[in-house]
Design a protein around this motif. Sequence first.
Motif, mmCIF file in Angstrom:
data_model
loop_
_atom_site.group_PDB
_atom_site.id
_atom_site.type_symbol
_atom_site.label_atom_id
_atom_site.label_comp_id
_atom_site.label_asym_id
_atom_site.label_seq_id
_atom_site.Cartn_x
_atom_site.Cartn_y
_atom_site.Cartn_z
ATOM 1 N N PRO A 186 74.578 61.242 37.650
ATOM 2 C CA PRO A 186 74.929 60.048 37.405
ATOM 3 C C PRO A 186 74.294 59.545 35.919
ATOM 4 C CG PRO A 186 73.815 59.922 39.362
ATOM 5 C CD PRO A 186 73.963 61.503 38.880
ATOM 6 N N LEU A 187 73.155 60.232 34.982
ATOM 7 C CA LEU A 187 73.131 59.773 33.618
ATOM 8 C C LEU A 187 74.180 60.941 33.156
ATOM 9 C CD1 LEU A 187 70.462 59.412 32.164
ATOM 10 C CD2 LEU A 187 69.560 61.125 32.531
ATOM 11 N N GLU A 188 74.132 61.515 33.394
ATOM 12 C CA GLU A 188 75.724 62.399 32.363
ATOM 13 C C GLU A 188 76.819 61.858 32.480
ATOM 14 O OE1 GLU A 188 78.236 66.415 32.710
ATOM 15 O OE2 GLU A 188 76.575 66.521 34.252
ATOM 16 N N LEU A 214 65.164 70.599 26.096
ATOM 17 C CA LEU A 214 64.707 70.719 27.592
ATOM 18 C C LEU A 214 63.412 71.436 27.860
ATOM 19 C CD1 LEU A 214 64.381 70.036 30.446
ATOM 20 C CD2 LEU A 214 66.327 71.845 30.526
ATOM 21 N N LEU A 215 64.119 72.142 26.175
ATOM 22 C CA LEU A 215 63.311 73.328 26.326
ATOM 23 C C LEU A 215 61.695 72.674 25.843
ATOM 24 C CD1 LEU A 215 65.050 76.914 25.170
ATOM 25 C CD2 LEU A 215 64.195 75.939 27.708
ATOM 26 N N LEU A 216 62.039 71.791 25.040
ATOM 27 C CA LEU A 216 60.105 71.299 23.737
ATOM 28 C C LEU A 216 59.646 70.482 25.139
ATOM 29 C CD1 LEU A 216 59.468 71.676 21.267
ATOM 30 C CD2 LEU A 216 61.031 69.548 20.728
ATOM 31 N N GLY A 259 58.498 73.533 36.361
ATOM 32 C CA GLY A 259 59.458 72.785 37.373
ATOM 33 C C GLY A 259 60.080 71.631 36.822
ATOM 34 N N PHE A 260 59.362 71.032 35.797
ATOM 35 C CA PHE A 260 60.705 69.972 35.481
ATOM 36 C C PHE A 260 61.935 70.345 34.558
ATOM 37 C CE2 PHE A 260 61.301 68.509 31.378
ATOM 38 C CZ PHE A 260 61.581 66.520 31.297
ATOM 39 N N ALA A 261 61.584 72.016 33.535
ATOM 40 C CA ALA A 261 63.347 71.921 33.404
ATOM 41 C C ALA A 261 64.041 72.471 34.576
ATOM 42 C CB ALA A 261 63.200 73.694 32.439
ATOM 43 N N LEU A 262 63.846 72.931 36.260
ATOM 44 C CA LEU A 262 63.848 72.982 37.432
ATOM 45 C C LEU A 262 65.161 71.819 37.518
ATOM 46 C CD1 LEU A 262 65.807 75.477 38.766
ATOM 47 C CD2 LEU A 262 63.203 74.679 40.256
ATOM 48 N N TYR A 263 63.675 71.137 38.106
ATOM 49 C CA TYR A 263 64.840 69.767 38.244
ATOM 50 C C TYR A 263 66.041 68.996 37.517
ATOM 51 C CZ TYR A 263 63.890 64.926 39.760
ATOM 52 O OH TYR A 263 64.809 63.398 39.934
ATOM 53 N N ASN A 267 68.859 68.048 38.362
ATOM 54 C CA ASN A 267 69.292 67.114 39.098
ATOM 55 C C ASN A 267 69.625 65.955 38.255
ATOM 56 O OD1 ASN A 267 68.336 66.258 41.952
ATOM 57 N ND2 ASN A 267 67.229 67.841 41.206
ATOM 58 N N LEU A 268 69.130 65.841 36.813
ATOM 59 C CA LEU A 268 69.890 65.168 35.638
ATOM 60 C C LEU A 268 70.808 65.275 35.426
ATOM 61 C CD1 LEU A 268 66.196 63.361 34.807
ATOM 62 C CD2 LEU A 268 67.422 62.531 36.356
ATOM 63 N N PHE A 269 70.485 66.559 34.590
ATOM 64 C CA PHE A 269 72.316 67.018 33.737
ATOM 65 C C PHE A 269 72.098 68.748 35.066
ATOM 66 C CE2 PHE A 269 69.438 64.140 30.929
ATOM 67 C CZ PHE A 269 70.731 63.918 30.303
#
Length: 552
Positions: A186-188, A214-216, A259-263, A267-269
């Motif tokens: 949905p965000l994309e 995302l990496l930063l 975990g944040f990068a994987l999520y 899901n978000l992008f």
Amino acid sequence: MLYRLLNCLMLVLLVAIASPATAQSCDIERWYCVDGLNDGLDTAPDTLDQTTPRAAIESLIFAARNDDRSAAAHLLNLNALPNDQQAVDGPKLIRQLETIIARKTIIDWNNIVDRPDGLDARGPSEDRMAGQARKSILLWTLELEDHPTAIRLNRVKPGENDAVWVFAPQTVADIPALYERYGPSPLERWLPDALKQNAIFGLMWWEVAGLPILLLVSALIGYLVWNSLGALSQKAKRRISRNVLNAVRGPAATGASTGFALYVGANLFVFSGQITTWLAPVAWIGLMASGLWLVVNAVEAILDQLVDLEDTDLTQRQEEHTRTVATRIAAARRAFIVIVVFIGGGVFLSQTSIFQNLGLTLLGTAGALTLVLGFAARRVLGNIMASLQIALNGSAKIGDRIVYKDYLCHVERINFTYVQLRDWDGTRLVVPVEEFVSTPFENWTMKEPAMKRIIKIKCAHEADIEALRRIFNDVIEELDQDELGDLDNVKVRVADQDVFGKDVWFALPCADPNTSWDVACIARERIIAKGAKLANDRKTPIFPDAQPAEAA
């Protein structure tokens, strides 16, 4: 009655004769036979090539680039849909499938067969399908929430028409659920259309800009978690709280970052396959590594809490049992870490679908990779096994007093790859475990701490041995009796002689190998002093009178 029986026999014969002819009309070993295929769609254009699996995938990509999804709908087996729905749902389903393939897979053209019969002539001979035609080919496997689903191409022969390759009915049925999970989030969808245009390397503009961000952000999250736990550990008043926070600090920072990068990537992008190729495996490696790291640190913290050896001097002779316990705990830690690493590696390698769909031939190169890693890590693995061997055979325990290559040391640590020895002057000697195990050394603490120190003194030929025995007995009475062993083992012996004099050995029993060297040095000093006084009083030599040049 007879007439009816004859009619039944004739019917059976007709069926038996007609059956081979019917079976021969459709070779079910080579393709799936159907009466019709996608009757609700218009006639397939000539530009659509479905003769081979590779041609079908190429046609899908070509139609997607030219936005001709009505033609590409013929690549799907839509027979499960009503005819009036095929023309409506077909283009939508093929668009969703193209998006799924672009985002979650990498097309390895070398592995997609370019033969009408689907035979893979390059496959290994031990493959059960080697040299055989195939009517169904598995391209990728994708995970839904409750089960894995296959992306398959089937060879279908509709009636009297030529056989064609189309995506299987089950694959078509799973497309909506796959698109819901792996399609644009949905965000994309909220992003402007300009950011969704192709940029470079098949990536969209939002991916080119979003990946560095995302990496930063992931690194920043890990940094904040690390500093936050560090600040909490400094403020903690109880030792166990500080130990727990320090143990959790590294795994939590790594797990939070990956975990944040994987999520976000799931899901978000939802990134394209070019990014997911390395982002998903790296994130999974980080998550599993942080989990294993946390387990290892937790076990270490528990062992440290149960067995507190920081305030214990393991070199003392009364700490024999404690030295054994400390060595076994160290060995248990190493064994546990090895087991955890192997289990984690096995779990990681078992996730074959992650790599298969990303075009990584991990299992195919596992043999070569194992040889390379095994050759590179042979010394490390040898040292690890040697360190476990030391703990199992008890040849050296933490706190033991040993003589290693003329170094008088205590065993301070037995690590994975090296043994840390503390010399008598406080310096540390680091020895690779393999070298330590293969080199003979004296263990003064092994079995029994009591030992005899031999004080070797060169005396003159005329020296009175009985007088030297009395001197030695006097010296023993002056020493700390708690540091001495069984006094029945006190001996004075003439062990050798040469042109300069005779070698007199003074056997000094010691109770503690950790203090025996100091006691022997004190005893030698007093024997020499008393011997010199005896020689002066009697005017007879005790020690040889030799010039340095002669002694050399």
